[in-house]
Design a protein around this motif. Structure first.
Motif, PDB file in Angstrom:
ATOM      1  N   GLU A  37       0.833  -1.202   0.000  1.00 22.44           N
ATOM      2  CA  GLU A  37       0.000   0.000   0.000  1.00 22.44           C
ATOM      3  C   GLU A  37       0.870   1.255   0.000  1.00 22.44           C
ATOM      4  O   GLU A  37       1.987   1.255   0.503  1.00 22.44           O
ATOM      5  N   ILE A  38       0.313   2.325  -0.544  1.00 22.95           N
ATOM      6  CA  ILE A  38       0.979   3.617  -0.543  1.00 22.95           C
ATOM      7  C   ILE A  38       0.731   4.298   0.797  1.00 22.95           C
ATOM      8  O   ILE A  38      -0.384   4.263   1.327  1.00 22.95           O
ATOM      9  N   VAL A  39       1.764   4.924   1.347  1.00 25.29           N
ATOM     10  CA  VAL A  39       1.637   5.638   2.618  1.00 25.29           C
ATOM     11  C   VAL A  39       0.644   6.787   2.452  1.00 25.29           C
ATOM     12  O   VAL A  39       0.750   7.575   1.506  1.00 25.29           O
ATOM     13  N   ALA A  40      -0.294   6.857   3.358  1.00 26.01           N
ATOM     14  CA  ALA A  40      -1.248   7.972   3.359  1.00 26.01           C
ATOM     15  C   ALA A  40      -0.559   9.197   3.942  1.00 26.01           C
ATOM     16  O   ALA A  40       0.405   9.092   4.691  1.00 26.01           O
ATOM     17  N   GLY A  41      -1.044  10.349   3.585  1.00 27.99           N
ATOM     18  CA  GLY A  41      -0.514  11.569   4.160  1.00 27.99           C
ATOM     19  C   GLY A  41       0.122  12.459   3.121  1.00 27.99           C
ATOM     20  O   GLY A  41       0.039  12.213   1.916  1.00 27.99           O
ATOM     21  N   GLY A  42       0.793  13.478   3.618  1.00 30.56           N
ATOM     22  CA  GLY A  42       1.400  14.481   2.760  1.00 30.56           C
ATOM     23  C   GLY A  42       2.819  14.131   2.371  1.00 30.56           C
ATOM     24  O   GLY A  42       3.279  12.999   2.544  1.00 30.56           O
ATOM     25  N   ILE A  43       3.521  15.132   1.893  1.00 31.51           N
ATOM     26  CA  ILE A  43       4.873  14.928   1.384  1.00 31.51           C
ATOM     27  C   ILE A  43       5.821  14.399   2.449  1.00 31.51           C
ATOM     28  O   ILE A  43       6.660  13.544   2.151  1.00 31.51           O
ATOM     29  N   GLU A  44       5.715  14.846   3.678  1.00 28.23           N
ATOM     30  CA  GLU A  44       6.662  14.392   4.698  1.00 28.23           C
ATOM     31  C   GLU A  44       6.486  12.915   5.019  1.00 28.23           C
ATOM     32  O   GLU A  44       7.466  12.182   5.157  1.00 28.23           O
ATOM     33  N   GLU A  45       5.261  12.457   5.121  1.00 29.71           N
ATOM     34  CA  GLU A  45       5.018  11.034   5.381  1.00 29.71           C
ATOM     35  C   GLU A  45       5.468  10.191   4.185  1.00 29.71           C
ATOM     36  O   GLU A  45       6.109   9.150   4.345  1.00 29.71           O
ATOM     37  N   GLN A  46       5.140  10.663   2.988  1.00 24.97           N
ATOM     38  CA  GLN A  46       5.511   9.899   1.794  1.00 24.97           C
ATOM     39  C   GLN A  46       7.031   9.910   1.584  1.00 24.97           C
ATOM     40  O   GLN A  46       7.618   8.889   1.245  1.00 24.97           O
ATOM     41  N   ALA A  47       7.673  11.052   1.781  1.00 23.34           N
ATOM     42  CA  ALA A  47       9.122  11.122   1.608  1.00 23.34           C
ATOM     43  C   ALA A  47       9.836  10.234   2.623  1.00 23.34           C
ATOM     44  O   ALA A  47      10.805   9.554   2.290  1.00 23.34           O
ATOM     45  N   ALA A  48       9.365  10.232   3.867  1.00 22.34           N
ATOM     46  CA  ALA A  48       9.988   9.390   4.898  1.00 22.34           C
ATOM     47  C   ALA A  48       9.951   7.922   4.491  1.00 22.34           C
ATOM     48  O   ALA A  48      10.934   7.194   4.644  1.00 22.34           O
ATOM     49  N   VAL A  68      26.450   7.457  -0.151  1.00 23.26           N
ATOM     50  CA  VAL A  68      25.695   7.946  -1.306  1.00 23.26           C
ATOM     51  C   VAL A  68      26.444   9.117  -1.935  1.00 23.26           C
ATOM     52  O   VAL A  68      26.851  10.051  -1.240  1.00 23.26           O
ATOM     53  N   LEU A  69      26.588   9.057  -3.257  1.00 23.54           N
ATOM     54  CA  LEU A  69      27.276  10.101  -4.004  1.00 23.54           C
ATOM     55  C   LEU A  69      26.308  11.093  -4.631  1.00 23.54           C
ATOM     56  O   LEU A  69      26.601  12.285  -4.722  1.00 23.54           O
ATOM     57  N   LYS A  70      25.147  10.601  -5.069  1.00 27.30           N
ATOM     58  CA  LYS A  70      24.187  11.433  -5.808  1.00 27.30           C
ATOM     59  C   LYS A  70      22.781  10.939  -5.529  1.00 27.30           C
ATOM     60  O   LYS A  70      22.523   9.741  -5.523  1.00 27.30           O
ATOM     61  N   VAL A  71      21.883  11.866  -5.286  1.00 24.47           N
ATOM     62  CA  VAL A  71      20.463  11.571  -5.080  1.00 24.47           C
ATOM     63  C   VAL A  71      19.669  12.352  -6.126  1.00 24.47           C
ATOM     64  O   VAL A  71      19.965  13.511  -6.389  1.00 24.47           O
ATOM     65  N   THR A  72      18.675  11.702  -6.689  1.00 23.16           N
ATOM     66  CA  THR A  72      17.732  12.390  -7.567  1.00 23.16           C
ATOM     67  C   THR A  72      16.351  12.225  -6.958  1.00 23.16           C
ATOM     68  O   THR A  72      15.946  11.119  -6.608  1.00 23.16           O
ATOM     69  N   VAL A  73      15.663  13.347  -6.807  1.00 21.46           N
ATOM     70  CA  VAL A  73      14.317  13.367  -6.234  1.00 21.46           C
ATOM     71  C   VAL A  73      13.355  13.874  -7.292  1.00 21.46           C
ATOM     72  O   VAL A  73      13.626  14.871  -7.964  1.00 21.46           O
ATOM     73  N   PHE A  74      12.241  13.182  -7.428  1.00 22.45           N
ATOM     74  CA  PHE A  74      11.184  13.581  -8.344  1.00 22.45           C
ATOM     75  C   PHE A  74       9.961  13.966  -7.511  1.00 22.45           C
ATOM     76  O   PHE A  74       9.521  13.183  -6.668  1.00 22.45           O
ATOM     77  N   LEU A  75       9.436  15.167  -7.723  1.00 20.53           N
ATOM     78  CA  LEU A  75       8.246  15.647  -7.015  1.00 20.53           C
ATOM     79  C   LEU A  75       7.159  15.978  -8.027  1.00 20.53           C
ATOM     80  O   LEU A  75       7.452  16.526  -9.088  1.00 20.53           O
ATOM     81  N   ASP A  79       5.868  22.842  -4.709  1.00 21.23           N
ATOM     82  CA  ASP A  79       5.473  23.436  -3.433  1.00 21.23           C
ATOM     83  C   ASP A  79       5.797  22.507  -2.269  1.00 21.23           C
ATOM     84  O   ASP A  79       5.783  22.921  -1.114  1.00 21.23           O
ATOM     85  N   ASP A  80       6.089  21.229  -2.557  1.00 20.35           N
ATOM     86  CA  ASP A  80       6.456  20.250  -1.529  1.00 20.35           C
ATOM     87  C   ASP A  80       7.952  20.248  -1.219  1.00 20.35           C
ATOM     88  O   ASP A  80       8.428  19.465  -0.396  1.00 20.35           O
ATOM     89  N   PHE A  81       8.710  21.137  -1.853  1.00 20.89           N
ATOM     90  CA  PHE A  81      10.164  21.149  -1.714  1.00 20.89           C
ATOM     91  C   PHE A  81      10.614  21.338  -0.262  1.00 20.89           C
ATOM     92  O   PHE A  81      11.509  20.641   0.209  1.00 20.89           O
ATOM     93  N   ALA A  82      10.013  22.263   0.455  1.00 12.33           N
ATOM     94  CA  ALA A  82      10.413  22.512   1.853  1.00 12.33           C
ATOM     95  C   ALA A  82      10.142  21.293   2.730  1.00 12.33           C
ATOM     96  O   ALA A  82      10.980  20.912   3.560  1.00 12.33           O
ATOM     97  N   ALA A  98      25.627  15.034  -3.634  1.00 10.79           N
ATOM     98  CA  ALA A  98      25.073  15.882  -4.690  1.00 10.79           C
ATOM     99  C   ALA A  98      23.606  15.496  -4.856  1.00 10.79           C
ATOM    100  O   ALA A  98      23.218  14.349  -4.609  1.00 10.79           O
ATOM    101  N   ARG A  99      22.778  16.468  -5.259  1.00 13.28           N
ATOM    102  CA  ARG A  99      21.341  16.167  -5.376  1.00 13.28           C
ATOM    103  C   ARG A  99      20.718  16.988  -6.485  1.00 13.28           C
ATOM    104  O   ARG A  99      21.070  18.149  -6.698  1.00 13.28           O
ATOM    105  N   SER A 100      19.787  16.364  -7.164  1.00 15.09           N
ATOM    106  CA  SER A 100      18.910  17.051  -8.108  1.00 15.09           C
ATOM    107  C   SER A 100      17.488  16.826  -7.643  1.00 15.09           C
ATOM    108  O   SER A 100      17.166  15.764  -7.102  1.00 15.09           O
ATOM    109  N   CYS A 101      16.645  17.823  -7.847  1.00 12.57           N
ATOM    110  CA  CYS A 101      15.225  17.696  -7.524  1.00 12.57           C
ATOM    111  C   CYS A 101      14.455  18.279  -8.694  1.00 12.57           C
ATOM    112  O   CYS A 101      14.634  19.452  -9.037  1.00 12.57           O
TER     113      CYS A 101
END
Length: 124
Positions: A37-48, A68-75, A79-82, A98-101
């Motif tokens: 199942e997908i975690v219910a809730g907002g960006i913080e619950e889902q990102a965790a 970890v050398l590089k992380v890529t995040v897809f949103l 507005d969920d960046f913070a 290093a990170r890309s979002c």
């Protein structure tokens, strides 16, 4: 090259691929591994949950967040960046790779976030 297939994959891919001393992970979404199942809730619950899943994939490949050398995040909503950053800082405390979002139109199963990483294999 070695691949690690996780349980419950949603498609024809590996959870990670090891090439030399590098680990390339598949994107991790906020799915609960035991139930699918997908975690219910907002960006913080889902990102965790997405980062917890990433941690499990890295550990299964013999590495961890400190390598970890590089992380890529897809949103789906920049507005969920913070909120993403608040969670990110709880997983990457001292070591900051290093990170890309990037914003995307949609993600699998309607989730808000997906994360992937490239890491060095732990020297064990």
């Amino acid at each position: 090259m070695q691949t690690i297939r996780g349980e419950g994959n949603q498609g024809p891919y590996s959870q990670s691929v090891l090439f030399g001393d590098l680990v390339f992970t598949a994107g991790q979404i906020p799915v609960i591994p035991t139930t699918g199942e997908i975690v219910a809730g907002g960006i913080e619950e889902q990102a965790a949950q997405a980062f917890t899943n990433l941690q499990a994939v890295l550990n299964a490949a013999g590495t961890d967040f400190d390598r970890v050398l590089k992380v890529t995040v897809f949103l789906t909503d920049m507005d969920d960046f913070a909120g993403l950053n608040r969670v990110y800082q709880s997983f990457f405390t001292e070591h900051l790779p290093a990170r890309s979002c990037v914003a995307v139109a949609a993600l699998p199963r309607g989730v808000k976030v997906e994360v992937e990483a490239i890491a060095a294999k732990s020297a064990n």
